[in-house]
Design a protein around this motif. Structure first.
Motif, short mmCIF file in Angstrom:
data_model
loop_
_atom_site.label_atom_id
_atom_site.label_comp_id
_atom_site.label_asym_id
_atom_site.label_seq_id
_atom_site.Cartn_x
_atom_site.Cartn_y
_atom_site.Cartn_z
N SER A 93 -3.35 1.34 13.64
CA SER A 93 -2.01 0.79 13.43
C SER A 93 -1.66 0.61 12.14
N THR A 94 -0.59 0.41 11.71
CA THR A 94 -0.19 0.08 10.05
C THR A 94 -0.98 -0.97 9.43
N GLU A 95 -1.11 -2.05 10.30
CA GLU A 95 -1.89 -3.28 9.72
C GLU A 95 -3.18 -2.87 9.53
N LEU A 96 -3.73 -2.24 10.34
CA LEU A 96 -5.31 -1.82 10.16
C LEU A 96 -5.53 -0.71 9.00
N TYR A 97 -4.52 0.09 9.06
CA TYR A 97 -4.70 1.30 7.88
C TYR A 97 -4.76 0.43 6.75
N TYR A 98 -3.56 -0.71 6.50
CA TYR A 98 -3.79 -1.28 5.20
C TYR A 98 -4.80 -2.22 4.89
N GLN A 99 -5.31 -2.84 5.93
CA GLN A 99 -6.53 -3.55 5.81
C GLN A 99 -7.72 -2.63 5.41
N HIS A 100 -7.76 -1.48 5.98
CA HIS A 100 -8.95 -0.57 5.36
C HIS A 100 -8.88 -0.25 3.87
N ILE A 101 -7.60 -0.02 3.47
CA ILE A 101 -7.39 0.38 2.27
C ILE A 101 -7.77 -0.94 1.29
N ASN A 102 -7.50 -2.14 1.82
CA ASN A 102 -8.17 -3.21 0.99
C ASN A 102 -9.48 -3.64 1.22
N THR A 103 -10.06 -3.23 2.03
CA THR A 103 -11.52 -3.27 2.01
C THR A 103 -12.00 -2.40 1.38
N ALA A 104 -11.51 -0.99 1.15
CA ALA A 104 -12.09 -0.12 0.23
C ALA A 104 -12.10 -0.65 -1.35
N LEU A 105 -10.83 -1.45 -1.58
CA LEU A 105 -10.77 -1.91 -2.75
C LEU A 105 -11.35 -3.01 -3.02
N ASP A 106 -12.11 -3.76 -2.27
CA ASP A 106 -13.11 -4.98 -2.33
C ASP A 106 -14.26 -4.36 -3.02
N HIS A 107 -14.69 -3.11 -2.87
CA HIS A 107 -15.61 -2.44 -3.53
C HIS A 107 -15.58 -2.50 -5.19
N ARG A 108 -14.30 -3.05 -5.39
CA ARG A 108 -13.89 -3.02 -7.08
C ARG A 108 -14.15 -1.66 -7.94
N PRO A 109 -13.52 -0.72 -7.25
CA PRO A 109 -13.87 0.67 -7.88
C PRO A 109 -13.21 0.55 -9.42
N VAL A 110 -14.01 1.57 -10.21
CA VAL A 110 -13.39 1.89 -11.50
C VAL A 110 -12.93 3.11 -11.44
N ILE A 111 -13.07 4.02 -10.36
CA ILE A 111 -12.33 5.19 -10.28
C ILE A 111 -11.86 5.26 -8.82
N THR A 112 -10.60 5.42 -8.65
CA THR A 112 -9.80 5.82 -7.38
C THR A 112 -9.30 7.11 -7.35
N MET A 113 -9.55 7.66 -5.81
CA MET A 113 -9.36 8.90 -5.74
C MET A 113 -8.48 9.07 -4.63
N ASP A 114 -7.03 9.35 -4.83
CA ASP A 114 -5.93 9.19 -3.79
C ASP A 114 -5.47 10.60 -3.42
N ASP A 115 -4.84 10.47 -2.08
CA ASP A 115 -4.09 11.45 -1.32
C ASP A 115 -2.87 10.66 -0.91
N GLY A 116 -1.92 10.54 -1.85
CA GLY A 116 -0.68 9.97 -1.67
C GLY A 116 -0.29 8.64 -2.42
N ALA A 117 -1.36 8.46 -3.26
CA ALA A 117 -1.22 7.16 -4.27
C ALA A 117 -1.49 6.00 -3.58
N ASP A 118 -1.93 5.63 -2.31
CA ASP A 118 -1.90 4.29 -1.77
C ASP A 118 -2.81 3.51 -2.56
N LEU A 119 -3.90 3.82 -3.08
CA LEU A 119 -4.80 2.98 -3.61
C LEU A 119 -4.33 2.56 -4.91
N VAL A 120 -3.79 3.46 -5.75
CA VAL A 120 -3.30 2.90 -6.93
C VAL A 120 -1.88 2.23 -6.49
N SER A 121 -1.08 2.34 -5.74
CA SER A 121 0.12 1.39 -5.46
C SER A 121 -0.45 0.19 -5.14
#
Ligand code: NAD
Length: 419
Positions: free
Chosen positions: A104-132
């Motif tokens: 679902s859209t909710e789970l999709y964004y939850q997954h994005i935020n979990t990937a950000l909990d990793h505290r990346p120093v480099i992001t690799m996006d396809d559609g700019a969702d992490l950066v945004s």
């Protein structure tokens, strides 16, 4: 760090076989894997990727890991995840993944935020969702960022809009704009896989049908070329006079979409734009017209308008929603208007992703090993990386090219010699 979130770990063996199969078609990535597993230029670099979870992405992730990256992955589209690949990544290649097909859209964004909990120093996006998402809701991550990379046209457009407003707070490299990316991936990759998606979804013969391509950019050119190869009569619609002229001289009929809509058996969008297929077009379409999208977001076809016009909907095949309108016509929307090549087929063939993802790896190494920070804006892929990828691909294809002679170098750099 959260536990991975995937559909079923038991799918790992099947996923693993397909990932290894894809690797056979990815010689450049294999070469980089070998090179960087010795040098480990990404040792300890925290990297979060928001990419389509496909067999090719698995091989990208394995290469980044071999180079030393500490990486996690989430999906860049709710319908593109291959659940067996997600399982293989977690169970066999020890790369945490947060992605489930049909999220679902909710789970999709939850997954994005979990990937950000990793505290990346480099992001690799396809559609700019992490950066945004970092800029909108996780600004605490910005201070440590070395930068990001962006895979697709729509992502680059979003990032340039951010940079123009002065909102982009770390550098991003536009991998999409490398020659060895869009000339091949967007054209030949999207061309082949979009037709694959349309055919797998419908199994309708294309020969003799009218097939309209909306947008004659890099993706549209590839889709039109491959539809023609199937014997369809191809129409192109555009808003840019240069692209329209190119389509006409490439041998396609060019006309406004309103005219094309009344003739078409298939309409496929590839514009990166919104509501290019709108109510006025839906009003005049033929009974049975098939609608699909290969652009990044599911907004190219006005789906709410289609839903409002419909009196009923049924799903005769897995990726086909057949809408019946009040006047009795049926319009068939594929893959809920999401990227048809990923949702109804498997995405691009590995051989083109080999080049796109080689650019991703080399750009990540470039970001991690530079002594000076890059400015906070959208950067081109350095030309030497683009050329290196082309050189490695040619070598893998056992093709040599000629070199300029000393006389030719002199001639091409002089202005005095003429007839
Ligand atoms: N399906 C995939 O796997 C895949 C792969 C690469 C890119 N993409 C996505 O596909 C989209 C197109 O990418 P591209 O590289 O071809 O972009 P591009 O900028 O080269 O081409 C887009 C074309 O669409 C035209 N256009 C815009 N609005 C239009 C309208 N209303 N009617 C007709 N034409 C219109 C533009 O004039 C342009 O020529 C983007 O969203 C991109 O992110 C998808």
């Amino acid at each position: 760090m959260s536990e991975p979130d995937i559909l079923d770990p038991a799918l790992a063996e099947a996923g693993c076989k397909r990932v290894e199969w894809a690797l056979q078609e990815m010689p450049v990535l294999r070469e980089l894997q070998q090179r960087f597993s010795r040098k480990r230029p990404l040792q300890g670099v925290r990297l979060s990727g928001c990419l389509h979870i496909t067999t090719e992405t698995a091989n990208l992730a394995r290469t980044l890991k071999a180079a030393g990256a500490d990486m996690v992955l989430c999906a860049s589209n709710p319908l593109s995840t291959q659940d067996d690949v997600a399982a293989a990544l977690v169970e066999r290649y020890e790369i945490p993944v947060f992605a489930i097909r049909g999220a679902s859209t909710e789970l999709y964004y939850q997954h994005i935020n979990t990937a950000l909990d990793h505290r990346p120093v480099i992001t690799m996006d396809d559609g700019a969702d992490l950066v945004s998402e970092i800029h909108k809701s996780r600004p605490d991550l910005i201070g440590d960022m070395l930068g990001g990379t962006e895979e697709t046209t729509t992502g680059v457009i979003r990032l340039r809009a951010m940079a123009k407003e002065g909102a982009l707070r770390f550098p991003v490299i536009a991998v999409n704009d490398a020659m060895t990316k869009h000339l091949f991936d967007n054209r030949y990759g999207t061309g082949q896989s979009t037709l694959d998606g349309v055919i797998r979804a419908t199994n309708i013969l294309l020969a003799g049908k009218t097939f309209t391509v909306v947008g004659y950019g890099w993706c549209g050119r590839g889709i039109a070329m491959r539809a023609k190869g199937h014997g369809a009569s191809v129409v192109v619609t555009e808003v840019d006079p240069l692209r329209a002229l190119e389509a006409a001289m490439d041998g396609f009929r060019v006309m406004p979409l309103l005219e094309a809509a009344a003739l078409s058996d298939f309409i496929v969008t590839a514009t990166g734009d919104k509501h290019v297929v709108d109510s006025i077009h839906l009003e005049v379409m033929k009974d049975g017209c098939v609608l699909a999208n290969s652009g990044h977001f599911n907004v190219e076809i006005n789906i709410p308008a289609l839903e409002a016009m419909a009196v009923s909907r049924q799903r005769p095949r897995e990726s086909v929603d057949e809408y019946r309108l009040a006047d009795g016509r049926r319009l068939c929307l594929l893959a809920e208007g999401r990227l048809v090549n990923l949702a109804a087929a498997e995405g691009h063939p590995s051989a083109v992703m080999d080049m796109s993802f080689a650019n991703q790896v080399l750009c990540a190494v470039y970001l991690a090993t530079r002594s000076e920070a890059l400015e906070n804006r959208v950067h081109d892929v350095p030309e030497d990386i683009d050329r290196e990828v082309a050189r490695l691909k040619l070598a893998a294809m056992h093709m040599d090219i000629d070199e300029l002679t000393a006389e030719q170098v002199r001639y091409l750099s002089s202005w005095q010699e003429g007839t």
